[in-house]
Design a protein around this motif. Structure first.
Motif, PDB file in Angstrom:
ATOM      1  N   ASP A   1       0.874  -1.158   0.139  1.00 43.84           N
ATOM      2  CA  ASP A   1       0.071   0.184  -0.058  1.00 43.84           C
ATOM      3  C   ASP A   1       0.951   1.186   0.018  1.00 43.84           C
ATOM      4  O   ASP A   1       1.834   1.723   1.095  1.00 43.84           O
ATOM      5  CB  ASP A   1      -0.773  -0.094   1.324  1.00 43.84           C
ATOM      6  CG  ASP A   1      -1.907   0.934   1.239  1.00 43.84           C
ATOM      7  OD1 ASP A   1      -1.971   2.047   0.277  1.00 43.84           O
ATOM      8  OD2 ASP A   1      -2.951   0.740   2.043  1.00 43.84           O
TER       9      ASP A   1
ATOM     10  N   SER B   1      -0.400   4.458  -0.490  1.00 42.28           N
ATOM     11  CA  SER B   1      -1.285   5.570  -0.233  1.00 42.28           C
ATOM     12  C   SER B   1      -0.697   6.629   0.554  1.00 42.28           C
ATOM     13  O   SER B   1      -1.075   7.773   0.439  1.00 42.28           O
ATOM     14  CB  SER B   1      -2.563   4.948   0.150  1.00 42.28           C
ATOM     15  OG  SER B   1      -3.384   3.817  -0.418  1.00 42.28           O
TER      16      SER B   1
ATOM     17  N   LYS C   1      -1.966   7.964  -3.955  1.00 40.34           N
ATOM     18  CA  LYS C   1      -3.112   7.789  -4.345  1.00 40.34           C
ATOM     19  C   LYS C   1      -3.684   8.251  -5.674  1.00 40.34           C
ATOM     20  O   LYS C   1      -4.696   8.761  -6.037  1.00 40.34           O
ATOM     21  CB  LYS C   1      -4.273   8.589  -3.294  1.00 40.34           C
ATOM     22  CG  LYS C   1      -3.893   8.130  -1.962  1.00 40.34           C
ATOM     23  CD  LYS C   1      -4.672   8.952  -0.783  1.00 40.34           C
ATOM     24  CE  LYS C   1      -4.564   8.331   0.435  1.00 40.34           C
ATOM     25  NZ  LYS C   1      -5.264   9.438   1.652  1.00 40.34           N
TER      26      LYS C   1
ATOM     27  N   SER D   1      -5.992   3.314  -9.590  1.00 40.88           N
ATOM     28  CA  SER D   1      -5.442   1.885  -9.695  1.00 40.88           C
ATOM     29  C   SER D   1      -5.607   1.334 -11.327  1.00 40.88           C
ATOM     30  O   SER D   1      -6.613   1.124 -11.688  1.00 40.88           O
ATOM     31  CB  SER D   1      -6.240   0.858  -9.001  1.00 40.88           C
ATOM     32  OG  SER D   1      -6.437   1.174  -7.480  1.00 40.88           O
TER      33      SER D   1
ATOM     34  N   LYS E   1      -2.447  -1.976  -8.478  1.00 38.74           N
ATOM     35  CA  LYS E   1      -3.446  -1.347  -7.339  1.00 38.74           C
ATOM     36  C   LYS E   1      -2.953  -0.255  -6.810  1.00 38.74           C
ATOM     37  O   LYS E   1      -3.994   0.576  -6.299  1.00 38.74           O
ATOM     38  CB  LYS E   1      -3.523  -2.640  -6.224  1.00 38.74           C
ATOM     39  CG  LYS E   1      -4.573  -2.455  -5.170  1.00 38.74           C
ATOM     40  CD  LYS E   1      -4.760  -3.600  -4.181  1.00 38.74           C
ATOM     41  CE  LYS E   1      -5.746  -3.354  -3.008  1.00 38.74           C
ATOM     42  NZ  LYS E   1      -5.816  -4.450  -2.131  1.00 38.74           N
ATOM     43  N   TYR E   2      -1.860  -0.179  -6.496  1.00 38.13           N
ATOM     44  CA  TYR E   2      -1.173   1.040  -5.887  1.00 38.13           C
ATOM     45  C   TYR E   2      -0.317   1.828  -6.626  1.00 38.13           C
ATOM     46  O   TYR E   2       0.525   1.190  -7.526  1.00 38.13           O
ATOM     47  CB  TYR E   2      -0.619   0.966  -4.590  1.00 38.13           C
ATOM     48  CG  TYR E   2      -1.598   0.312  -3.552  1.00 38.13           C
ATOM     49  CD1 TYR E   2      -2.460   0.875  -2.890  1.00 38.13           C
ATOM     50  CD2 TYR E   2      -1.429  -1.059  -3.419  1.00 38.13           C
ATOM     51  CE1 TYR E   2      -3.495   0.179  -1.916  1.00 38.13           C
ATOM     52  CE2 TYR E   2      -2.166  -1.944  -2.470  1.00 38.13           C
ATOM     53  CZ  TYR E   2      -3.161  -1.186  -1.861  1.00 38.13           C
ATOM     54  OH  TYR E   2      -4.057  -2.017  -0.918  1.00 38.13           O
TER      55      TYR E   2
ATOM     56  N   THR F   1       5.468   2.747   4.362  1.00 35.25           N
ATOM     57  CA  THR F   1       4.731   1.532   4.032  1.00 35.25           C
ATOM     58  C   THR F   1       4.919   0.398   4.939  1.00 35.25           C
ATOM     59  O   THR F   1       5.994   0.467   5.672  1.00 35.25           O
ATOM     60  CB  THR F   1       5.259   1.103   2.694  1.00 35.25           C
ATOM     61  OG1 THR F   1       6.646   0.929   2.783  1.00 35.25           O
ATOM     62  CG2 THR F   1       5.046   2.292   1.658  1.00 35.25           C
TER      63      THR F   1
END
Length: 419
Positions: free
Chosen positions: A234, A236, A256, A259, A263-264, A288
């Motif tokens: 992730d 984000s 952010k 996707s 996904k990231y 992270t």
């Protein structure tokens, strides 16, 4: 550009544990030498000719893209995947047919991922393919560099074209092109819904290990921004620092990003500095659950000539994620191009049509004092359940080409639009 929404993540086959991963001290290790990457860069770009398209907007006949158009486009896609340590992808004749049907719609109307039945040259196969492709107002080969650049994405900062090219799930792919590079010209790079299972933990552009300086210029990398993508880590709330030796270089971090193929994703844009040959830049990602650190080595390939193309370029690309084994680089002979099928292939409709893209309103990351970084939020969080990529016009690449005529062609294509 197609967003990797929850309902569509099944298309992203991670294949966890399927590949042996190689890392030293937590830092991804590159398996290629500087000579390897320079030879591959020069040889795979020695022939960037587009081939002839038989598509005709006046009659709405999709036609076909004749050699060496598709082989050269595929060769460039696999060149970038090689540099980042990702496995090569293949071409599917049916996807080529779908992409060609997409290209005739785009050439006749202007770029859109959601053509309507009232559009000129509309056809159901091409409309579905428009939703599953990156699309460009130029020809197929020249647009690959534009997708990797992604500096003027119409949906905001997200690097969606780039992240699809470097996706774990990419492949097989298809290419379609209509026109000669001026008016009534468009190409489609069919990519969404692939069955690739690379399973690489994270991929950066630029990646760990030796990277040609010419790749930085061809994709305007320091202007468009460096990027990192992952399916399992992730990003984000990630932070980033870039060290040139003991000097901390200021960067703007954007997170952010949406996707698209991964996904990231996050962006790391140099602020007031440019990458220099002979320098090594260590990227460290914080915030992270899994620590990430890798070193980019910028090498000048201007001394490498096409006379080296008869030699074999072997080894795995330098990945910013964990290195997988058993996927050595392709042998480069002559122009180092990989072959692909050129038959028309059967026409088939793709399923599912995405909605219209919508733009997010996240703020851009801000640059701190030298060495300091403030993490911002990416400008775009576009939702499009079944679409390909969306971008705007970009400027001319300054990457060297083997012949002056190819350089002039590249300058023309840089003024084309991509979606």
């Amino acid at each position: 550009m197609k967003r990797q929404t929850t309902g569509r993540r099944r298309a992203l086959s991670l294949g966890a544990g399927a590949l042996v991963l190689l890392a030293i001290g937590g830092v991804a290790a590159a398996a290629n030498s500087a000579d390897d990457v320079c030879r591959r860069w020069v040889c795979d770009r020695a022939d960037m000719s587009e081939g002839v398209s038989t598509g005709d907007v006046t009659t709405c006949a999709p036609g076909d893209l004749l050699p060496p158009g598709r082989p050269n486009a595929l060769k460039l896609v696999n060149l970038y995947r090689f540099l980042t340590g990702m496995p090569a992808v293949t071409e599917d004749p049916t996807f080529d047919t779908n992409a060609q049907a997409c290209a005739i719609i785009q050439a006749a109307n202007g770029l859109s991922h959601t053509p309507t039945a009232t559009d000129a040259c509309y056809n159901a196969t091409g409309a579905a393919a428009s939703n599953r492709s990156s699309i460009c107002g130029g020809q197929a080969v020249g647009c690959i560099d534009l997708y990797m650049d992604d500096s003027a994405n119409a949906t905001g900062l997200n690097f969606g074209h780039r992240t699809w090219i470097l996706a774990n799930s990419l492949g097989p792919v298809g290419f379609g092109s209509v026109g000669t590079g001026r008016t009534m010209t468009a190409s489609c790079f069919y990519q969404v819904g692939g069955t690739g299972k690379a399973g690489v933990a994270y991929v950066g552009w630029p990646p760990a290990g030796p990277v040609p300086l010419q790749a930085f210029t061809a994709t305007e990398l320091d202007k468009s921004g460096w990027s990192l993508q992952s399916d399992t880590i992730d990003l984000s709330n990630a932070t980033a620092t870039v060290m040139d030796g003991t000097t901390s270089e200021p960067v703007t971090v954007s997170t952010k990003l949406g996707s698209y193929g991964a996904k990231y994703a996050m962006g790391i844009t140099p602020s007031g500095w440019s990458s220099l040959p002979g320098h090594s830049y260590t990227v460290t990602i914080g915030g992270t659950s899994t620590p990430i650190s890798y070193t980019v080595q910028v090498v000048d390939c201007s001394g490498t000539t096409t006379s080296s193309c008869a030699q074999s370029a072997t080894g795995q690309g330098g990945s910013s994620g964990a290195i997988s084994t058993g996927t050595g680089g392709a042998s480069s002979t002559g122009t180092g191009g990989s072959s692909s099928s050129t038959g028309t292939g059967g026409s088939s409709s793709s399923t599912g049509a995405g909605g219209n893209p919508s733009r997010g309103t996240g703020g851009a990351g801000t640059t701190g004092a030298a060495g300091a970084v403030t993490t911002g939020t990416g400008a775009s969080a576009m939702t499009s359940p079944g679409s390909g990529c969306s971008c705007a016009s970009v400027e001319a690449s300054h990457g060297p080409l083997a012949f002056v005529v190819l350089l002039l062609l590249a300058l023309v294509l840089r003024r084309r639009k991509i979606l």
